[in-house]
Enzyme design. Sequence first.
Site, mmCIF file in Angstrom:
data_model
loop_
_atom_site.group_PDB
_atom_site.id
_atom_site.type_symbol
_atom_site.label_atom_id
_atom_site.label_comp_id
_atom_site.label_asym_id
_atom_site.label_seq_id
_atom_site.Cartn_x
_atom_site.Cartn_y
_atom_site.Cartn_z
ATOM 1 N N ALA A 61 0.831 -1.201 0.000
ATOM 2 C CA ALA A 61 0.000 0.000 0.000
ATOM 3 C C ALA A 61 0.871 1.259 0.000
ATOM 4 O O ALA A 61 2.000 1.249 0.484
ATOM 5 C CB ALA A 61 -0.926 -0.003 1.212
ATOM 6 N N GLY A 102 0.516 -5.776 -0.259
ATOM 7 C CA GLY A 102 -0.257 -5.761 -1.496
ATOM 8 C C GLY A 102 0.569 -6.079 -2.718
ATOM 9 O O GLY A 102 0.051 -6.590 -3.721
ATOM 10 N N GLU A 105 0.510 -9.741 -2.871
ATOM 11 C CA GLU A 105 -0.841 -10.157 -3.251
ATOM 12 C C GLU A 105 -1.088 -9.929 -4.746
ATOM 13 O O GLU A 105 -1.724 -10.754 -5.415
ATOM 14 C CB GLU A 105 -1.872 -9.396 -2.404
ATOM 15 C CG GLU A 105 -1.862 -9.853 -0.942
ATOM 16 C CD GLU A 105 -2.770 -9.036 -0.046
ATOM 17 O OE1 GLU A 105 -3.599 -9.637 0.655
ATOM 18 O OE2 GLU A 105 -2.647 -7.789 -0.044
ATOM 19 N N GLU A 125 1.373 -7.148 7.190
ATOM 20 C CA GLU A 125 0.221 -6.399 7.705
ATOM 21 C C GLU A 125 -0.033 -6.613 9.191
ATOM 22 O O GLU A 125 -0.538 -5.721 9.886
ATOM 23 C CB GLU A 125 -1.037 -6.775 6.907
ATOM 24 C CG GLU A 125 -1.083 -6.225 5.502
ATOM 25 C CD GLU A 125 -0.347 -7.068 4.477
ATOM 26 O OE1 GLU A 125 -0.449 -6.783 3.280
ATOM 27 O OE2 GLU A 125 0.351 -8.033 4.887
#
Length: 697
Positions: A61, A102, A105, A125
């Site tokens: 992020a 992310g 991901e 996270e």
Amino acid sequence: MSTSYNVTDGVAVITLENPPVNGLGQSTRAGIVDGIAKANADAAVKAVVITGSGKVFCGGADIKEFGSPKAGAEPNLHVVIDTVEKSAKPVVAAIHGVAMGGGLELALGCHYRVVVPGAQIALPEVNIGIVPGAGGTQRLPRVLGVETALQMITTGASVPSEKLAKAPGQKLFDRVIEGDLVPGAIAFAKEFADARPLPSVRDLTVAAPADAEAFTKARAELAKSRRGLEAPQRCVDCVEASVKLDLDAGIKFEREVFEKLVTSDQARALRHAFFGERAASKIPDVPESTPLRKIERLAVIGAGTMGGGITMNFLNAGVPVTLLEMKQEALDRGVATIRKNYEAQVSKGKLAQDKYEQRMSLLTTTLSYDDIAQADMVIEAVFEDFGVKSQVFTKLDAVMKQGAILASNTSTLDVDKIAEVTKRPADVVGLHFFSPANVMRLLEVVRSKHTAKDVMATVMAVAKKIKKVAVVSGVCDGFIGNRMIEQYSRQAGFLLDEGATPQQVDKAVEKWGMAMGPFRMGDLAGNDIGWAIRKRRYTEKPDMRYSATADKLCELGRFGQKTGAGWYDYEAGKREPIPSPVVEEMLAKHRADKGITPRQISDEEIVGRLILALANEGAYILEEGIASRASDIDMVYLTGYGFPVFRGGPMFYADTLGLKTVVETMKKFQQNPLDDAKGWEPAPLLSKLAAEGKSFN
């Protein structure tokens, strides 16, 4: 858009361009979606490569968007990953540097993944109080197996790509590319351009762990190692769901957990700590462009516990150190302790033998100040007495080369006055390490009114090099941390007067989250240290009230673990505290002599009095400009005093209560005739912010 799009030999290359870590901000997400659409619409394009510019693939992020509407703006990361996964043409993630959060991901949503050795792979996270929110807990177990994925997700630790690539049965990486990444990724994409059907992580199943009790055991272990934290437990829930549910149902479950956690007090506190650590490194009036002084060789004065620990920090960072003592036996003892500490690490497999030898080779010793004259920086770690330190700085002023930084490890003394002993006060700074100095992360950087800006910039850079969290403090008695802990300790003493026991007070705040209660902490540090400070206070601040219990304890010679007896008793060679009948008798007599009838005190009151005493003193420190930010005060307590990270620090915790509530609670404490009413007078800044409905942070 924060991406670029180029076609090379029939392969579209989408490059993330959002420095420093190619964070997945709104424009970057939009660029990926548009690039996939463009590639699928172009008949000349046979495959797609997604990579990152600069030194990294993607760090996750975009922290610049945290808390802003852009963070959740379309296309969100789920839409991006869905777009990639449904591409009619193969999409290859080309990973280098880092693939975290992310970013990982996103890579898991691609059809193929290629990687260079040395890339760091992680889903971190959990360290900001949430679970991965874009399928990470569901896809990672499908490519690495439950055991490895569970370990990575619950700890947030990064793992080198080469280690994961060698794991048996791993499906995370399709190829390790030893040469240039993008040309290698393009060649790989061309090789598989016509392969159909396109592989997808969603088509993989998750095998149940070999140990049927794996999830139960993981929860129990995390309850101990990550005490009080909710996110690690919910990570286990999500990974367990990957075994029991199909991918879409698992992602729905993960999203529900994510949305519940992201607005929680714990997640807010952990995000506060994350940003607070970064903010602490910035000094408002010292530009980041300030030229730094060269620090290539260090000297440390004093080979005791603190001096040895400070020395190890620099040896660990590859900086040569000359250690100075007045007597050979003290020097030999100090070096022996350093060796013993390193050898313990070697025996536990935490340090390679050659690394140990390399570090020790950087250490030289001396009994003469002349031998440290050419050091770029010197740190004194001698007895905490102004007279002793004045003598040291007078000698340093005489022998050190011009431009050398002269640092004091004082924990309470006036750095302005120490600087004024020299003819070069601009070169003097306080560097307050916390014991054990080779372990504790906190470093209070004490800025005197004389300290030059380039000295401040240099020592902040040095702190980063030795992996410390540096927090700048102005000059006052005790600086930030010890000034505040005195109020905490005073309240602990008043609680004893009123009927509490040391073990009740300690257990109450430890259950709340503190690593150690005030009485265990006193026994560890040495109760004689606090006794010396109180004796000074009785002369300097005769109106400051203290419980007499701590003095009575010291008069019995009960200085703590080092004497085998303090607030608790200790068995020889052990650190386990044992409630002491001697202390119970001493407290009972003290109350009787004072005419105090002991009362039952709730754990809630104990926690409230201890923690709000910290916050109120912190408000004075902030108002006086001793600390630049409330978050700096919080970082001192999170990294140096065992304050629970999921509470965010004393100032953040006060914010979560609401400052109006804090003031009202303090006014109630003022009504207690056995407490110090003056000590519960709210700091003017606290009263002002409460009245305005504002907060510290």
